[in-house]
Design a protein around this motif. Structure first.
Motif, PDB file in Angstrom:
ATOM      1  N   LEU A 173      -5.821  -7.667   9.953  1.00 34.06           N
ATOM      2  CA  LEU A 173      -4.687  -6.836   9.542  1.00 34.06           C
ATOM      3  C   LEU A 173      -4.861  -6.291   8.133  1.00 34.06           C
ATOM      4  CD1 LEU A 173      -1.681  -8.861  10.987  1.00 34.06           C
ATOM      5  CD2 LEU A 173      -2.622  -6.706  11.840  1.00 34.06           C
ATOM      6  N   VAL A 174      -5.243  -7.151   7.203  1.00 32.76           N
ATOM      7  CA  VAL A 174      -5.443  -6.713   5.816  1.00 32.76           C
ATOM      8  C   VAL A 174      -6.549  -5.661   5.749  1.00 32.76           C
ATOM      9  CG1 VAL A 174      -6.220  -7.478   3.523  1.00 32.76           C
ATOM     10  CG2 VAL A 174      -4.514  -8.807   4.772  1.00 32.76           C
ATOM     11  N   THR A 175      -7.617  -5.870   6.497  1.00 35.35           N
ATOM     12  CA  THR A 175      -8.738  -4.928   6.485  1.00 35.35           C
ATOM     13  C   THR A 175      -8.327  -3.553   6.983  1.00 35.35           C
ATOM     14  OG1 THR A 175     -10.327  -6.720   6.789  1.00 35.35           O
ATOM     15  CG2 THR A 175     -11.075  -4.498   7.347  1.00 35.35           C
ATOM     16  N   ILE A 176      -7.654  -3.484   8.132  1.00 33.76           N
ATOM     17  CA  ILE A 176      -7.302  -2.158   8.640  1.00 33.76           C
ATOM     18  C   ILE A 176      -6.250  -1.482   7.766  1.00 33.76           C
ATOM     19  CG2 ILE A 176      -8.008  -2.635  11.015  1.00 33.76           C
ATOM     20  CD1 ILE A 176      -5.015  -2.725  11.754  1.00 33.76           C
ATOM     21  N   ILE A 177      -5.387  -2.265   7.135  1.00 31.24           N
ATOM     22  CA  ILE A 177      -4.400  -1.675   6.219  1.00 31.24           C
ATOM     23  C   ILE A 177      -5.100  -1.080   5.003  1.00 31.24           C
ATOM     24  CG2 ILE A 177      -2.525  -2.236   4.617  1.00 31.24           C
ATOM     25  CD1 ILE A 177      -1.520  -4.217   6.819  1.00 31.24           C
ATOM     26  N   ILE A 178      -6.039  -1.817   4.442  1.00 32.63           N
ATOM     27  CA  ILE A 178      -6.772  -1.318   3.262  1.00 32.63           C
ATOM     28  C   ILE A 178      -7.638  -0.116   3.629  1.00 32.63           C
ATOM     29  CG2 ILE A 178      -8.609  -1.892   1.613  1.00 32.63           C
ATOM     30  CD1 ILE A 178      -7.357  -4.725   1.499  1.00 32.63           C
ATOM     31  N   VAL A 179      -8.326  -0.204   4.761  1.00 31.10           N
ATOM     32  CA  VAL A 179      -9.180   0.911   5.185  1.00 31.10           C
ATOM     33  C   VAL A 179      -8.353   2.170   5.404  1.00 31.10           C
ATOM     34  CG1 VAL A 179     -10.613   1.720   7.119  1.00 31.10           C
ATOM     35  CG2 VAL A 179     -11.019  -0.534   6.143  1.00 31.10           C
ATOM     36  N   LYS A 180      -7.190   2.031   6.016  1.00 30.86           N
ATOM     37  CA  LYS A 180      -6.328   3.197   6.218  1.00 30.86           C
ATOM     38  C   LYS A 180      -5.768   3.713   4.890  1.00 30.86           C
ATOM     39  CE  LYS A 180      -3.092   6.105   7.364  1.00 30.86           C
ATOM     40  NZ  LYS A 180      -2.926   6.861   6.131  1.00 30.86           N
ATOM     41  N   ALA A 181      -5.322   2.814   4.040  1.00 28.71           N
ATOM     42  CA  ALA A 181      -4.699   3.220   2.782  1.00 28.71           C
ATOM     43  C   ALA A 181      -5.662   4.000   1.894  1.00 28.71           C
ATOM     44  CB  ALA A 181      -4.171   2.000   2.038  1.00 28.71           C
ATOM     45  N   TYR A 182      -6.919   3.613   1.910  1.00 23.07           N
ATOM     46  CA  TYR A 182      -7.910   4.292   1.069  1.00 23.07           C
ATOM     47  C   TYR A 182      -8.754   5.304   1.848  1.00 23.07           C
ATOM     48  CZ  TYR A 182      -6.642   1.004  -2.559  1.00 23.07           C
ATOM     49  OH  TYR A 182      -5.947   0.278  -3.497  1.00 23.07           O
ATOM     50  N   ASN A 183      -8.371   5.593   3.092  1.00 18.40           N
ATOM     51  CA  ASN A 183      -9.075   6.557   3.945  1.00 18.40           C
ATOM     52  C   ASN A 183     -10.578   6.302   3.977  1.00 18.40           C
ATOM     53  OD1 ASN A 183      -6.758   8.043   4.743  1.00 18.40           O
ATOM     54  ND2 ASN A 183      -6.721   8.969   2.710  1.00 18.40           N
ATOM     55  N   LEU A 184     -10.939   5.078   4.321  1.00 20.70           N
ATOM     56  CA  LEU A 184     -12.348   4.677   4.325  1.00 20.70           C
ATOM     57  C   LEU A 184     -12.987   4.647   5.703  1.00 20.70           C
ATOM     58  CD1 LEU A 184     -12.116   1.725   1.770  1.00 20.70           C
ATOM     59  CD2 LEU A 184     -12.919   4.059   1.350  1.00 20.70           C
ATOM     60  N   GLY A 185     -12.389   5.225   6.682  1.00 22.54           N
ATOM     61  CA  GLY A 185     -13.008   5.216   7.997  1.00 22.54           C
ATOM     62  C   GLY A 185     -12.035   5.443   9.128  1.00 22.54           C
ATOM     63  N   ILE A 186     -10.781   5.432   8.825  1.00 26.94           N
ATOM     64  CA  ILE A 186      -9.774   5.722   9.835  1.00 26.94           C
ATOM     65  C   ILE A 186      -9.332   7.155   9.601  1.00 26.94           C
ATOM     66  CG2 ILE A 186      -7.501   5.133  10.736  1.00 26.94           C
ATOM     67  CD1 ILE A 186      -8.027   2.245   9.897  1.00 26.94           C
ATOM     68  N   ALA A 187      -9.586   7.996  10.593  1.00 29.87           N
ATOM     69  CA  ALA A 187      -9.376   9.436  10.426  1.00 29.87           C
ATOM     70  C   ALA A 187      -7.909   9.815  10.230  1.00 29.87           C
ATOM     71  CB  ALA A 187      -9.960  10.195  11.610  1.00 29.87           C
ATOM     72  N   ASP A 188      -7.027   9.183  11.009  1.00 33.68           N
ATOM     73  CA  ASP A 188      -5.615   9.552  10.895  1.00 33.68           C
ATOM     74  C   ASP A 188      -4.744   8.346  11.241  1.00 33.68           C
ATOM     75  OD1 ASP A 188      -5.813   9.358  13.659  1.00 33.68           O
ATOM     76  OD2 ASP A 188      -5.545  11.488  14.027  1.00 33.68           O
ATOM     77  N   PHE A 189      -3.448   8.535  11.104  1.00 35.32           N
ATOM     78  CA  PHE A 189      -2.521   7.434  11.327  1.00 35.32           C
ATOM     79  C   PHE A 189      -2.492   6.993  12.791  1.00 35.32           C
ATOM     80  CE2 PHE A 189       1.719   5.486  11.816  1.00 35.32           C
ATOM     81  CZ  PHE A 189       1.567   4.470  10.889  1.00 35.32           C
ATOM     82  N   GLU A 190      -2.753   7.897  13.710  1.00 34.73           N
ATOM     83  CA  GLU A 190      -2.777   7.535  15.137  1.00 34.73           C
ATOM     84  C   GLU A 190      -3.885   6.522  15.421  1.00 34.73           C
ATOM     85  OE1 GLU A 190      -0.423   8.267  17.401  1.00 34.73           O
ATOM     86  OE2 GLU A 190       0.583   9.178  15.672  1.00 34.73           O
TER      87      GLU A 190
ATOM     88  N   MET B 126       0.819  -1.204   0.000  1.00 32.65           N
ATOM     89  CA  MET B 126       0.000   0.000   0.000  1.00 32.65           C
ATOM     90  C   MET B 126       0.861   1.265   0.000  1.00 32.65           C
ATOM     91  SD  MET B 126      -3.057  -0.604  -0.375  1.00 32.65           S
ATOM     92  CE  MET B 126      -4.079  -1.999  -0.472  1.00 32.65           C
ATOM     93  N   TYR B 127       2.074   1.155   0.476  1.00 28.96           N
ATOM     94  CA  TYR B 127       2.978   2.303   0.412  1.00 28.96           C
ATOM     95  C   TYR B 127       3.240   2.668  -1.051  1.00 28.96           C
ATOM     96  CZ  TYR B 127       7.452   4.729   0.179  1.00 28.96           C
ATOM     97  OH  TYR B 127       8.449   5.610  -0.124  1.00 28.96           O
ATOM     98  N   PHE B 128       3.473   1.670  -1.886  1.00 29.29           N
ATOM     99  CA  PHE B 128       3.759   1.924  -3.298  1.00 29.29           C
ATOM    100  C   PHE B 128       2.541   2.426  -4.057  1.00 29.29           C
ATOM    101  CE2 PHE B 128       7.034  -1.220  -2.110  1.00 29.29           C
ATOM    102  CZ  PHE B 128       8.146  -0.417  -2.330  1.00 29.29           C
ATOM    103  N   ARG B 129       1.366   2.181  -3.536  1.00 34.17           N
ATOM    104  CA  ARG B 129       0.135   2.677  -4.165  1.00 34.17           C
ATOM    105  C   ARG B 129      -0.251   4.050  -3.627  1.00 34.17           C
ATOM    106  NH1 ARG B 129      -2.997  -1.189  -6.942  1.00 34.17           N
ATOM    107  NH2 ARG B 129      -4.760   0.175  -6.569  1.00 34.17           N
ATOM    108  N   GLY B 130       0.528   4.600  -2.714  1.00 37.22           N
ATOM    109  CA  GLY B 130       0.270   5.932  -2.179  1.00 37.22           C
ATOM    110  C   GLY B 130      -0.650   5.971  -0.978  1.00 37.22           C
ATOM    111  N   GLY B 131      -0.965   4.800  -0.412  1.00 38.07           N
ATOM    112  CA  GLY B 131      -1.858   4.746   0.739  1.00 38.07           C
ATOM    113  C   GLY B 131      -1.190   5.105   2.052  1.00 38.07           C
ATOM    114  N   PHE B 132       0.120   4.985   2.096  1.00 40.94           N
ATOM    115  CA  PHE B 132       0.893   5.303   3.290  1.00 40.94           C
ATOM    116  C   PHE B 132       2.078   6.165   2.890  1.00 40.94           C
ATOM    117  CE2 PHE B 132      -1.161   1.358   4.545  1.00 40.94           C
ATOM    118  CZ  PHE B 132      -1.465   1.562   5.875  1.00 40.94           C
ATOM    119  N   THR B 133       2.443   7.078   3.776  1.00 39.46           N
ATOM    120  CA  THR B 133       3.687   7.811   3.576  1.00 39.46           C
ATOM    121  C   THR B 133       4.823   6.880   4.014  1.00 39.46           C
ATOM    122  OG1 THR B 133       3.743   8.758   5.797  1.00 39.46           O
ATOM    123  CG2 THR B 133       2.556  10.023   4.095  1.00 39.46           C
TER     124      THR B 133
END
Length: 130
Positions: free
Chosen positions: A67-84, A1-8
């Motif tokens: 793990l896969v779910t929270i990574i995808i949700v974070k990468a696409y900003n689908l419900g996790i407000a921030d990295f914290e 997901m880093y390479f797809r731009g989902g994570f810095t």
């Protein structure tokens, strides 16, 4: 997901640094057992019940799916407000599943019984019988 731009880069390295220690503990236990039992011996082969196998697979799959779910949700900003929030969910998930996964890994790869290590009918060590 880093390479797809989902994570810095910073977020990706932080996520890996949170996830890697737990994974390393489990992996090192499994590898240590495989190395210790590199020779096949029919009398020490373990057999597991269907219930143990199902629980082991289900809990492990639930952990991976979480793990896969929270990574995808974070990468696409689908419900996790921030990295914290993502870090909190990652740590919470690892904490909850660590107890169960740890029990499974211990039961499968590091627990030994006297019956599994001694051939049937063999004298007890130190008795002097041959």
């Amino acid at each position: 997901m880093y390479f797809r731009g989902g994570f810095t880069f910073s977020e990706a390295t932080t996520a890996i640094s949170v996830f890697l220690p737990i994974t390393s503990v489990y992996t090192s236990t499994i590898i240590k057992d495989i190395i210790a039992n590199r020779e096949i011996d029919q009398r020490t082969q373990k057999r597991y019940s269907l219930g143990f196998a199902l629980i082991s697979c289900i809990i492990t799959l639930m952990f991976i799916i979480y793990l896969v779910t929270i990574i995808i949700v974070k990468a696409y900003n689908l419900g996790i407000a921030d990295f914290e929030q993502f870090k909190a969910l990652l740590i919470l998930g690892e904490t909850i599943f660590a107890a169960y996964i740890g029990q499974i890994v211990h039961a499968m790869f590091s627990a030994r019984s006297a019956e599994a290590t001694e051939p049937s009918g063999a004298p007890a060590p130190g008795t002097g019988e041959r």
